[in-house]
Structure formats: structure tokens, C-alpha cells
Design a protein around this motif. Structure first.
Motif: not given
Length: 170
Positions: A5-12, A59-68, A82-88, A93-96
Motif C-alpha cells: 500500500d502507500y501513503e500519499d506523501k513523500i517522506v523526509k 511495526v510500521t512496515r515502512k522503509v526506515v533506511e536504504v544503504v548503498f 520524467e514520470e513518477y508518483t510521490e508516495k511513501n 512483509i510476509d516474505i520475512f
């Protein structure tokens, strides 16, 4: 790894560019406020041992960090998105259930250009792009699975340090 699912906002976000770990982007507002959740890790590793890790709060099922973590092969490119949507995104998480760490060993190339670094799994076609923060966009296939990432909006100093880190490892 699939988006549920998504939240309709970008995250800080907070970005850190480092000589040893090229890029870390953190999303503290996606973490649970009491720190009760465990973390799940989804890792992309290619044949050159280039390594990207996505950390998800259980708990939140959201991404808290991305590390390259490691960039061992890179090609120049001038990709323009050029085309994208802004969502969180909210991650399915069932794969975990069996293991809190999933490693996807697959072919992908890493590209840089226009002050961005990105990768996409070789065998996948991008169906949509979700910009989740000012620095991170997700490449999704038609099944809403994450098949690549785009890191962008680096300052001049961050970009110079990132290129110095890449030069030392490739």
C-alpha cells in the motif's frame, strides 16, 4: 519485495555520503515511535559484490533506511526520470516470516550521471517509479515489486565525495 500500500506523501529523509559506505538514506519518521519493532533487511547483491540494503520496520512496515553499501562496478549514463508518483510505500512483509534477512542475488548494473546513482535488476522491466523522498525513488515492476533504486539530489560536495568513494573501490 512487494509494495502492499502507500501513503500519499513523500517522506523526509536524511542523507549521508561517506568514503567507506557510499550512500545512506534514513527515514526516521517511518520508524515506530516507541522502538518496539524489529527490523527486516532486503538485500540486492550482484556478481561484482555490489550491495544495496533496504531496512524495514516490522511495526510500521515502512522503509526506515536504504544503504548503498558497496559499489564495485559502475557505468556512466544520463537517465532522466520524467514520470513518477510521490508516495511513501508500505511493504508487504510476509516474505520475512521465515527469515528477517532476504538476499536477492541477481544481475544488475549500477549507473551514474546527472548527480544520481541508480540500479535496476537486469531481467526486469520498469512499470512505474515511486519517489519516496527527495533522495530516493523506487523502480517497480508490474507486480509492484521493487526491482531497482535511484539515489539523486546530491549537493556538489556530496557528489564529489561519492565519486571519490566510487573511484577508490572500482
Amino acid at each position: 519485495m512487494k509494495i502492499k500500500d502507500y501513503e500519499d506523501k513523500i517522506v523526509k529523509d536524511e542523507v549521508e555520503v561517506d568514503y567507506y559506505v557510499p550512500v545512506t538514506v534514513s527515514f526516521s519518521e517511518n520508524d515506530d515511535k516507541y522502538g518496539l519493532g524489529e527490523f527486516y533487511y532486503y538485500r540486492f547483491v550482484n556478481e561484482h559484490e555490489s550491495f544495496v540494503e533496504i531496512k524495514i520496520n516490522s511495526v510500521t512496515r515502512k522503509v526506515v533506511e536504504v544503504v548503498f553499501t558497496s559499489i564495485n562496478n559502475i557505468e556512466d549514463s544520463n537517465l532522466t526520470i520524467e514520470e513518477y508518483t510521490e508516495k511513501n510505500p508500505v511493504i508487504q512483509i510476509d516474505i520475512f516470516e521465515e527469515n528477517s534477512i532476504i538476499t536477492k542475488e541477481s544481475g544488475f548494473k549500477i549507473f551514474r550521471g546527472n548527480k544520481k546513482i541508480y540500479f535496476k535488476l537486469d531481467e526486469e522491466k520498469v512499470d512505474s517509479i515511486v519517489k519516496m523522498s527527495s533522495h530516493v525513488s523506487l523502480f517497480l515492476n508490474e507486480d509492484s515489486e521493487i526491482i531497482g533504486l535511484d539515489f539523486s539530489s546530491f549537493s556538489d560536495n556530496e557528489w564529489a565525495e561519492l565519486n571519490e568513494s566510487i573511484k577508490s573501490t572500482t
